[in-house]
Enzyme design. Structure first.
Site, PDB file in Angstrom:
ATOM      1  N   GLN A  49       6.989  34.836  -7.559  1.00 21.03           N
ATOM      2  CA  GLN A  49       6.754  34.466  -8.964  1.00 21.03           C
ATOM      3  C   GLN A  49       5.782  35.420  -9.654  1.00 21.03           C
ATOM      4  O   GLN A  49       5.702  35.435 -10.880  1.00 21.03           O
ATOM      5  CB  GLN A  49       6.196  33.043  -9.060  1.00 21.03           C
ATOM      6  CG  GLN A  49       7.189  31.971  -8.653  1.00 21.03           C
ATOM      7  CD  GLN A  49       6.574  30.606  -8.806  1.00 21.03           C
ATOM      8  OE1 GLN A  49       5.863  30.140  -7.916  1.00 21.03           O
ATOM      9  NE2 GLN A  49       6.828  29.959  -9.929  1.00 21.03           N
TER      10      GLN A  49
ATOM     11  N   HIS B  93       8.772  22.917  -2.436  1.00 20.87           N
ATOM     12  CA  HIS B  93       9.170  23.661  -3.644  1.00 20.87           C
ATOM     13  C   HIS B  93       8.791  25.143  -3.503  1.00 20.87           C
ATOM     14  O   HIS B  93       9.595  26.033  -3.787  1.00 20.87           O
ATOM     15  CB  HIS B  93       8.484  23.015  -4.863  1.00 20.87           C
ATOM     16  CG  HIS B  93       8.713  23.724  -6.155  1.00 20.87           C
ATOM     17  ND1 HIS B  93       9.401  23.158  -7.205  1.00 20.87           N
ATOM     18  CD2 HIS B  93       8.329  24.958  -6.588  1.00 20.87           C
ATOM     19  CE1 HIS B  93       9.438  24.025  -8.215  1.00 20.87           C
ATOM     20  NE2 HIS B  93       8.792  25.110  -7.866  1.00 20.87           N
TER      21      HIS B  93
HETATM   22 NI    NI Z   1       8.257  26.898  -8.821  1.00 21.45          NI
END
Ligand code: NI
Length: 167
Positions: A48, A129
């Site tokens: 990310q 997650h």
């Molecule tokens: Ni996420």
């Protein structure tokens, strides 16, 4: 650290193991925790922030931040629970996802120290997650196709509102 959003190819790649866990990972983990706080999230994975490595950071309310490097989920509970998830890479979207209620995870921290953790509740949820991010998977992939289409449409509309096309 800037957070990549849906559409960036890095989010869809399987992240590489960290080998060795060098001293630079102390700083990397620190920066990731700062980005996590800035984004007001509870978990953030390497891909990310443009780092395709098997690392994620997690911080649930009332606890200290935790760093997971080269994690393996070594056990999951039989019982599944529904919980509403969001993702810093898909801002403004939340959806209920079904996952095991508890997990056992083995990983190394930013200093290269191994640990095993039994997690349940929100901690188990965020670990699963974030682990998915290392596999190039996003929470929307776990929704039914009609539901995924609905949330993606909502996401696109929201994006167009925020960045109106220039005439
Ligand atoms: Ni996420």
């Amino acid at each position: 650290m800037d957070i990549l959003t849906l559409g960036n190819d890095l989010l869809r790649q399987k992240a590489e193991p960290v080998r060795p866990i060098g001293a630079e990972y102390v700083g990397i983990a620190e920066e990731m925790i700062e980005a996590l706080h800035a984004g007001k999230g509870i978990g953030l994975a390497g891909p990310q922030v443009g780092l395709s490595k098997r690392i994620f950071v997690v911080q649930v309310e009332g606890e200290a931040p935790r760093v997971f490097i080269n994690p393996t989920i070594i056990g999951t509970s039989q019982d599944l629970v529904k919980y509403e998830e969001g993702c810093l890479s898909i801002p403004g979207i939340w959806a209920e996802v079904m996952r095991p209620a508890a997990v056992k995870v083995q990983a190394w921290n930013e200093k290269g120290r191994p640990f095993t953790l039994d997690a349940e509740g929100i901690l188990a949820r965020v670990i699963q997650h974030e682990y998915d991010h290392l596999e190039g998977m996003l929470f929307i992939d776990r929704l039914s196709v009609p539901k995924r289409d609905r949330v993606l449409l909502k996401y696109e509309k929201r994006r167009v509102r925020q960045h109106p096309p220039k005439a």
